[in-house]
Design a protein around this motif. Sequence first.
Motif, short mmCIF file in Angstrom:
data_model
loop_
_atom_site.label_atom_id
_atom_site.label_comp_id
_atom_site.label_asym_id
_atom_site.label_seq_id
_atom_site.Cartn_x
_atom_site.Cartn_y
_atom_site.Cartn_z
N THR C 138 0.80 -1.22 0.00
CA THR C 138 0.00 0.00 0.00
C THR C 138 0.83 1.28 0.00
N ILE C 142 -0.35 4.91 -1.34
CA ILE C 142 -0.59 6.04 -0.42
C ILE C 142 0.27 7.23 -0.82
N THR C 144 1.40 7.86 -3.76
CA THR C 144 0.90 8.40 -5.02
C THR C 144 -0.31 9.30 -4.79
N GLU C 303 -8.31 4.74 -2.65
CA GLU C 303 -8.35 4.97 -1.21
C GLU C 303 -9.25 3.96 -0.49
N PHE C 304 -10.39 3.64 -1.12
CA PHE C 304 -11.31 2.68 -0.51
C PHE C 304 -10.62 1.36 -0.24
N ILE C 307 -7.88 1.54 2.54
CA ILE C 307 -8.41 1.57 3.91
C ILE C 307 -8.91 0.20 4.31
N ALA C 308 -9.67 -0.43 3.41
CA ALA C 308 -10.22 -1.74 3.72
C ALA C 308 -9.08 -2.75 3.93
N ILE C 310 -5.89 -2.14 4.94
CA ILE C 310 -5.13 -1.87 6.16
C ILE C 310 -5.94 -2.26 7.39
#
Lengths: 347, 347, 347
Positions: C138, C142, C144, C303-304, C307-308, C310
């Motif tokens: 990730t 992130i 980017t 981003e979705f 987050i999911a 992590i």
Amino acid sequence: MNILRILLIFIPVSFIAEYMGAPQTAMFILSALAIIPLAGLMGEATEEISFYSGPRVGGFLNATFGNATELIISFFAMKAGLFDVVKASIAGSVIGNILLVLGASMLIGGLKFKRQTFNQQATEISSSMLLFAVIGLTIPAIFTHTVAPELLTTRYEGLSILVAVIMFSIYLLSLVFSFFTHRDIYSVDHSQESAAKWSLSRGILVLVIATIFIGVESEIFVGAVEPMSEAFGLSELFVGIILVPIIGNAAEHSTAIVMAVKNQMDVAVEIAVGSSLQIILFVTPVLIFLSLLFSPMSIIFNEFELIALIFSVLIANRVANDGESNWMEGIQLIAVYAIIAGSFFIL
Amino acid sequence: MNILRILLIFIPVSFIAEYMGAPQTAMFILSALAIIPLAGLMGEATEEISFYSGPRVGGFLNATFGNATELIISFFAMKAGLFDVVKASIAGSVIGNILLVLGASMLIGGLKFKRQTFNQQATEISSSMLLFAVIGLTIPAIFTHTVAPELLTTRYEGLSILVAVIMFSIYLLSLVFSFFTHRDIYSVDHSQESAAKWSLSRGILVLVIATIFIGVESEIFVGAVEPMSEAFGLSELFVGIILVPIIGNAAEHSTAIVMAVKNQMDVAVEIAVGSSLQIILFVTPVLIFLSLLFSPMSIIFNEFELIALIFSVLIANRVANDGESNWMEGIQLIAVYAIIAGSFFIL
Amino acid sequence: MNILRILLIFIPVSFIAEYMGAPQTAMFILSALAIIPLAGLMGEATEEISFYSGPRVGGFLNATFGNATELIISFFAMKAGLFDVVKASIAGSVIGNILLVLGASMLIGGLKFKRQTFNQQATEISSSMLLFAVIGLTIPAIFTHTVAPELLTTRYEGLSILVAVIMFSIYLLSLVFSFFTHRDIYSVDHSQESAAKWSLSRGILVLVIATIFIGVESEIFVGAVEPMSEAFGLSELFVGIILVPIIGNAAEHSTAIVMAVKNQMDVAVEIAVGSSLQIILFVTPVLIFLSLLFSPMSIIFNEFELIALIFSVLIANRVANDGESNWMEGIQLIAVYAIIAGSFFIL
């Protein structure tokens, strides 16, 4: 250590080159090469002094002088107005200690020993402190990034000073914790690892002289950062977060790996985690206090640094959790570091 | 408790002041001072009732009435359309319970006892639930913040209701878990800590009367929030996330610290973590359901609240992990809270 | 397994429907129904082969073929240029394995057994690897997202390739770790759970045939994704992250739940965590390498997905930590999944 000593030749070389007006690129490399053995000497001197003053006071000296290189480099960078380089090198030191120093120790130690264990209780306390410290350090930055820039006034320098005061107080209290109220947790047995090779006065002399020389070389080094990064097309961020900390952490790197090879993983983990802690709780607030003499430096890290810091600390907590290490864990830490460094290089 | 009782004088004082049209700033302070002893009385009454109805039913009552203050304050704030204050006080309660209530307990308990241990298994279950609950609670908000605002339609109120239904179901199932299928984990021995001082009927009477008075005072308090924050130049966010929860959590604060001083760290940790859990799984969904009577309140927290919530829950999980506490951990929790509060104040 | 076998009838049905030009919506459903029993057969064949080749080689085969469905589906989606669907289904597979597969196992197993324990050491190693892998995966994304879009040049495809090379190297080294240097940790006793029902040649035959048919059905399935999602007003993201992985993980789902009901929670946890690991360390780099044949696919998740991912990995680490599970933990994992799926559906 003998190999490092050879590099001391670069101290006179760098002075001559500076006098003869060598190009900045050359000065960058020469001063870096001179700083490495000086950092090693400082670490060695601190260790020798510890032998006489006892492990407890020695731990304090080691904790205070161990990051002297970073403090001195950062001070000159800050004086030169390179605030972004300073903050990048703070973040880079923490990341480098956790991912690279610890990863290299676990990998090299793990190639010799199948499983290496360390004092889970002490590591848990350190890594909890690191979690709290990084969260405290990053909250103002995260909040600031979610506020519209035009709302940010001078008041937010007050926030940096508040955080610096809190961090520094935590640092002092942590000394009370580990030297007085809970000294039993930290009573690592250092007896096996060293015997005094030097006299106390020689130790102090080496420490003072090395500190002076490292100061001079650091000023040369920082002066060469900007032209050097332009010459090689490197971003200041990459230089600050990757190159500067590798040089600044030279002492930690060599000591931690040597300890891991001796199967003293306890010491290696404490160097990596403890050194990171000290950068956040001691070096950073001191730099912010010193910055008030020129122009105030804020504690606001950029998003890159924040993410790298938070991820590193999550990893440190995970690593500390099981109380043992192997070569695969070392490789994974180095791999995460390589991806971070690669991202900074490419982006 | 006797000191708190003296504050009961502020109930009639606040009524007289309200009748005489005192300035809102005065009403804010007077109603806050009246709420504190009422919250304490409610906690005390619940504890007394628990003695008669057994620890299991008592635990349920304590869990349900313990957050009554917050529920009532938030209800009146919501009715007054202060959605942002309500959400801020939900976040602030969770943060305050974890960082301030737990931190103060660990610090004050830790000054008396070198190491305090707590039931690791129960705390791990609670703190795992807290992690899941906070992640569930924050996902819609985080997703919403990454979507362009113009794409957000009324459909996203449906998301808040979905989350509320899921949270409330988890709450009911957690009662089944702790009262029926896995009651053995939670069988904390409360026998040492209290004996009935009141009769059952007196306990119920006090609870009912305190709830009525707290309702009236809360309405005064919330009515004074807006003019008060303007008068002192405080942001609504600061009031909602820091001031309101400190008053709403007065009962938890006093009980947890008293328990910590009695070396019953188990109870102190359960109050802090359990109360946070209940705010997310019970208070929040109930408020969302009630909001449908006026105008629907969304569950979308702002970035500040999200970050503070997620960091708090990471810290709670870390703290729960080692099953023991000391004064230094308490100071660190309070320091993180101070930095959060400072950031809200300054920004 | 017998119920799944009945679904095999949808293989000829889907072929006939495709030949007769059935609408894409029908083809989406028919091919999905055909893929489910094929995935189950592949899992079964791998398990049978494992019996002859020993648990160690069997583990490798299981690890390699177990995600074959995902690899094949993703390959055809990638060939069709549906990069977003591919990345969504990578993220969705990891999330689905951790939250849904593990949650369902813990819930259904927990309804039968009050407490189920699993090998804490092996799970900790896997979940640590998962943490490192997800962080590595990730970080480029992130970074980017925090860079202004106009600064992103073609150089950032280089970053995806670097990450893919590092991930794939870690995959190979993890085989060395678990098959050679640290094989003792992973020596789970599989003897109880199965005896060969098939001959070795039959196992290999079934595997090869199932792989061929699953390839064909996957091509039909992916071809129907776009028109189908338009027909039902579903976002491509929802289809990619929720629907595709549920079908692709059908084999993992059925096996893990069966193992949990047999109180072999060890195996269920290893399937969920190990399969996620393999998607990140093997499937993802292989897809990136293969994408170089057409047009390079980046590793940049939105981003979705970040987050999911992590949050899922934090939950996996938390779950692994206590070494035991109960029905409540299962419900909480499923609840987090439901909130994620609901958010993707509504937003």
